[in-house]
Design a protein around this motif. Structure first.
Motif, PDB file in Angstrom:
ATOM      1  N   VAL A 160      16.771 -18.839 -39.042  1.00 47.70           N
ATOM      2  CA  VAL A 160      17.396 -18.260 -37.850  1.00 47.70           C
ATOM      3  C   VAL A 160      16.322 -17.858 -36.843  1.00 47.70           C
ATOM      4  O   VAL A 160      16.475 -18.092 -35.644  1.00 47.70           O
ATOM      5  N   GLY A 161      15.234 -17.287 -37.311  1.00 49.48           N
ATOM      6  CA  GLY A 161      14.133 -16.945 -36.412  1.00 49.48           C
ATOM      7  C   GLY A 161      13.604 -18.173 -35.689  1.00 49.48           C
ATOM      8  O   GLY A 161      13.311 -18.125 -34.494  1.00 49.48           O
ATOM      9  N   SER A 162      13.517 -19.287 -36.413  1.00 50.32           N
ATOM     10  CA  SER A 162      13.070 -20.544 -35.807  1.00 50.32           C
ATOM     11  C   SER A 162      14.050 -21.040 -34.760  1.00 50.32           C
ATOM     12  O   SER A 162      13.642 -21.527 -33.701  1.00 50.32           O
ATOM     13  N   ARG A 163      15.338 -20.895 -35.026  1.00 52.86           N
ATOM     14  CA  ARG A 163      16.340 -21.325 -34.041  1.00 52.86           C
ATOM     15  C   ARG A 163      16.273 -20.458 -32.793  1.00 52.86           C
ATOM     16  O   ARG A 163      16.400 -20.964 -31.670  1.00 52.86           O
ATOM     17  N   ILE A 164      16.060 -19.165 -32.970  1.00 49.02           N
ATOM     18  CA  ILE A 164      15.920 -18.270 -31.815  1.00 49.02           C
ATOM     19  C   ILE A 164      14.667 -18.653 -31.028  1.00 49.02           C
ATOM     20  O   ILE A 164      14.701 -18.760 -29.797  1.00 49.02           O
ATOM     21  N   ALA A 165      13.560 -18.857 -31.736  1.00 47.54           N
ATOM     22  CA  ALA A 165      12.311 -19.231 -31.070  1.00 47.54           C
ATOM     23  C   ALA A 165      12.476 -20.538 -30.300  1.00 47.54           C
ATOM     24  O   ALA A 165      12.055 -20.638 -29.139  1.00 47.54           O
ATOM     25  N   ASN A 166      13.095 -21.527 -30.928  1.00 50.44           N
ATOM     26  CA  ASN A 166      13.314 -22.812 -30.252  1.00 50.44           C
ATOM     27  C   ASN A 166      14.174 -22.635 -29.016  1.00 50.44           C
ATOM     28  O   ASN A 166      13.907 -23.241 -27.968  1.00 50.44           O
ATOM     29  N   ALA A 167      15.205 -21.825 -29.120  1.00 50.05           N
ATOM     30  CA  ALA A 167      16.096 -21.597 -27.982  1.00 50.05           C
ATOM     31  C   ALA A 167      15.355 -20.908 -26.831  1.00 50.05           C
ATOM     32  O   ALA A 167      15.676 -21.122 -25.665  1.00 50.05           O
TER      33      ALA A 167
ATOM     34  N   ALA B 141      21.069 -20.640 -30.151  1.00 52.08           N
ATOM     35  CA  ALA B 141      20.502 -20.454 -31.486  1.00 52.08           C
ATOM     36  C   ALA B 141      21.553 -20.616 -32.586  1.00 52.08           C
ATOM     37  O   ALA B 141      21.235 -20.522 -33.766  1.00 52.08           O
ATOM     38  N   GLU B 142      22.809 -20.815 -32.186  1.00 54.23           N
ATOM     39  CA  GLU B 142      23.923 -20.995 -33.123  1.00 54.23           C
ATOM     40  C   GLU B 142      24.103 -19.793 -34.047  1.00 54.23           C
ATOM     41  O   GLU B 142      24.256 -19.923 -35.263  1.00 54.23           O
ATOM     42  N   ILE B 143      24.069 -18.599 -33.430  1.00 52.28           N
ATOM     43  CA  ILE B 143      24.335 -17.357 -34.145  1.00 52.28           C
ATOM     44  C   ILE B 143      25.314 -16.542 -33.302  1.00 52.28           C
ATOM     45  O   ILE B 143      25.536 -16.846 -32.135  1.00 52.28           O
ATOM     46  N   SER B 144      25.889 -15.507 -33.898  1.00 49.51           N
ATOM     47  CA  SER B 144      26.812 -14.671 -33.131  1.00 49.51           C
ATOM     48  C   SER B 144      26.027 -13.723 -32.227  1.00 49.51           C
ATOM     49  O   SER B 144      24.879 -13.364 -32.515  1.00 49.51           O
ATOM     50  N   ARG B 145      26.656 -13.338 -31.145  1.00 49.29           N
ATOM     51  CA  ARG B 145      26.013 -12.396 -30.218  1.00 49.29           C
ATOM     52  C   ARG B 145      25.766 -11.064 -30.915  1.00 49.29           C
ATOM     53  O   ARG B 145      24.726 -10.435 -30.716  1.00 49.29           O
ATOM     54  N   SER B 146      26.701 -10.620 -31.747  1.00 45.87           N
ATOM     55  CA  SER B 146      26.523  -9.337 -32.435  1.00 45.87           C
ATOM     56  C   SER B 146      25.320  -9.384 -33.384  1.00 45.87           C
ATOM     57  O   SER B 146      24.584  -8.396 -33.509  1.00 45.87           O
ATOM     58  N   TYR B 147      25.097 -10.530 -34.020  1.00 46.11           N
ATOM     59  CA  TYR B 147      23.936 -10.667 -34.899  1.00 46.11           C
ATOM     60  C   TYR B 147      22.652 -10.663 -34.067  1.00 46.11           C
ATOM     61  O   TYR B 147      21.667 -10.022 -34.433  1.00 46.11           O
TER      62      TYR B 147
ATOM     63  N   SER C 179      12.758 -12.138 -19.777  1.00 43.95           N
ATOM     64  CA  SER C 179      11.752 -12.760 -18.910  1.00 43.95           C
ATOM     65  C   SER C 179      12.111 -14.204 -18.563  1.00 43.95           C
ATOM     66  O   SER C 179      11.695 -14.715 -17.528  1.00 43.95           O
ATOM     67  N   LYS C 180      12.901 -14.835 -19.423  1.00 46.07           N
ATOM     68  CA  LYS C 180      13.330 -16.213 -19.177  1.00 46.07           C
ATOM     69  C   LYS C 180      14.685 -16.289 -18.473  1.00 46.07           C
ATOM     70  O   LYS C 180      15.206 -17.374 -18.235  1.00 46.07           O
ATOM     71  N   GLY C 181      15.269 -15.125 -18.176  1.00 49.99           N
ATOM     72  CA  GLY C 181      16.536 -15.094 -17.463  1.00 49.99           C
ATOM     73  C   GLY C 181      17.720 -15.572 -18.284  1.00 49.99           C
ATOM     74  O   GLY C 181      18.687 -16.106 -17.743  1.00 49.99           O
ATOM     75  N   ILE C 182      17.662 -15.354 -19.588  1.00 49.85           N
ATOM     76  CA  ILE C 182      18.740 -15.784 -20.491  1.00 49.85           C
ATOM     77  C   ILE C 182      19.498 -14.549 -20.965  1.00 49.85           C
ATOM     78  O   ILE C 182      18.882 -13.563 -21.390  1.00 49.85           O
ATOM     79  N   ASN C 183      20.816 -14.581 -20.909  1.00 51.60           N
ATOM     80  CA  ASN C 183      21.576 -13.438 -21.426  1.00 51.60           C
ATOM     81  C   ASN C 183      21.812 -13.598 -22.927  1.00 51.60           C
ATOM     82  O   ASN C 183      21.547 -14.656 -23.504  1.00 51.60           O
ATOM     83  N   GLN C 184      22.286 -12.546 -23.556  1.00 51.73           N
ATOM     84  CA  GLN C 184      22.480 -12.561 -25.006  1.00 51.73           C
ATOM     85  C   GLN C 184      23.466 -13.633 -25.445  1.00 51.73           C
ATOM     86  O   GLN C 184      23.245 -14.306 -26.454  1.00 51.73           O
ATOM     87  N   SER C 185      24.528 -13.798 -24.702  1.00 53.18           N
ATOM     88  CA  SER C 185      25.534 -14.794 -25.089  1.00 53.18           C
ATOM     89  C   SER C 185      24.957 -16.199 -25.078  1.00 53.18           C
ATOM     90  O   SER C 185      25.208 -16.993 -25.983  1.00 53.18           O
TER      91      SER C 185
ATOM     92  N   ILE D 216      22.172  -9.154 -31.248  1.00 55.33           N
ATOM     93  CA  ILE D 216      21.945  -7.763 -30.834  1.00 55.33           C
ATOM     94  C   ILE D 216      21.274  -6.985 -31.965  1.00 55.33           C
ATOM     95  O   ILE D 216      20.320  -6.239 -31.740  1.00 55.33           O
ATOM     96  N   ALA D 217      21.755  -7.163 -33.186  1.00 56.33           N
ATOM     97  CA  ALA D 217      21.171  -6.464 -34.332  1.00 56.33           C
ATOM     98  C   ALA D 217      19.715  -6.880 -34.549  1.00 56.33           C
ATOM     99  O   ALA D 217      18.859  -6.036 -34.854  1.00 56.33           O
ATOM    100  N   VAL D 218      19.418  -8.146 -34.375  1.00 60.22           N
ATOM    101  CA  VAL D 218      18.043  -8.628 -34.540  1.00 60.22           C
ATOM    102  C   VAL D 218      17.165  -8.062 -33.426  1.00 60.22           C
ATOM    103  O   VAL D 218      16.053  -7.593 -33.684  1.00 60.22           O
ATOM    104  N   GLU D 219      17.662  -8.083 -32.198  1.00 64.52           N
ATOM    105  CA  GLU D 219      16.886  -7.531 -31.084  1.00 64.52           C
ATOM    106  C   GLU D 219      16.591  -6.043 -31.288  1.00 64.52           C
ATOM    107  O   GLU D 219      15.497  -5.583 -30.968  1.00 64.52           O
ATOM    108  N   LYS D 220      17.535  -5.303 -31.823  1.00 63.85           N
ATOM    109  CA  LYS D 220      17.354  -3.867 -32.060  1.00 63.85           C
ATOM    110  C   LYS D 220      16.484  -3.583 -33.279  1.00 63.85           C
ATOM    111  O   LYS D 220      16.031  -2.463 -33.475  1.00 63.85           O
ATOM    112  N   GLY D 221      16.304  -4.593 -34.133  1.00 64.15           N
ATOM    113  CA  GLY D 221      15.524  -4.395 -35.347  1.00 64.15           C
ATOM    114  C   GLY D 221      16.332  -3.853 -36.500  1.00 64.15           C
ATOM    115  O   GLY D 221      15.775  -3.455 -37.519  1.00 64.15           O
ATOM    116  N   THR D 222      17.663  -3.827 -36.367  1.00 61.68           N
ATOM    117  CA  THR D 222      18.507  -3.340 -37.467  1.00 61.68           C
ATOM    118  C   THR D 222      18.863  -4.453 -38.444  1.00 61.68           C
ATOM    119  O   THR D 222      19.415  -4.177 -39.502  1.00 61.68           O
TER     120      THR D 222
END
Length: 73
Positions: free
Chosen positions: A45-52, A24-30, A12-18, A32-38
């Motif tokens: 890390v959740g705070s960094r994602i939220a801030n980003a 958020a200073e995390i890897s794209r593969s990580y 919704s914010k027009g941001i891609n995974q990369s 993806i795993a968080v987005e999928k719920g795996t």
């Protein structure tokens, strides 16, 4: 099924995974795993994602009232 709204907020914010992973200073593969719920991120890390994304942890991980009503039907 993922119990977070990271992917929908990101899209919704027009941001891609990369870009989100970089901000958020995390890897794209990580991310993806968080987005999928795996994978479940730490609070840090959740705070960094939220801030980003410019949102709160609650916005990502707590269900909205409408989500809870949908699941009760």
């Amino acid at each position: 099924m993922a119990n977070n709204k990271i992917a929908s907020l990101r899209i919704s914010k027009g941001i891609n995974q990369s870009e989100l992973a970089r901000k958020a200073e995390i890897s794209r593969s990580y991310l993806i795993a968080v987005e999928k719920g795996t994978s479940v991120p730490t609070v840090e890390v959740g705070s960094r994602i939220a801030n980003a994304l410019g949102v709160t942890l609650d916005d990502i991980f707590l269900p909205r009232v409408s989500d809870m009503n949908d699941s009760a039907e």
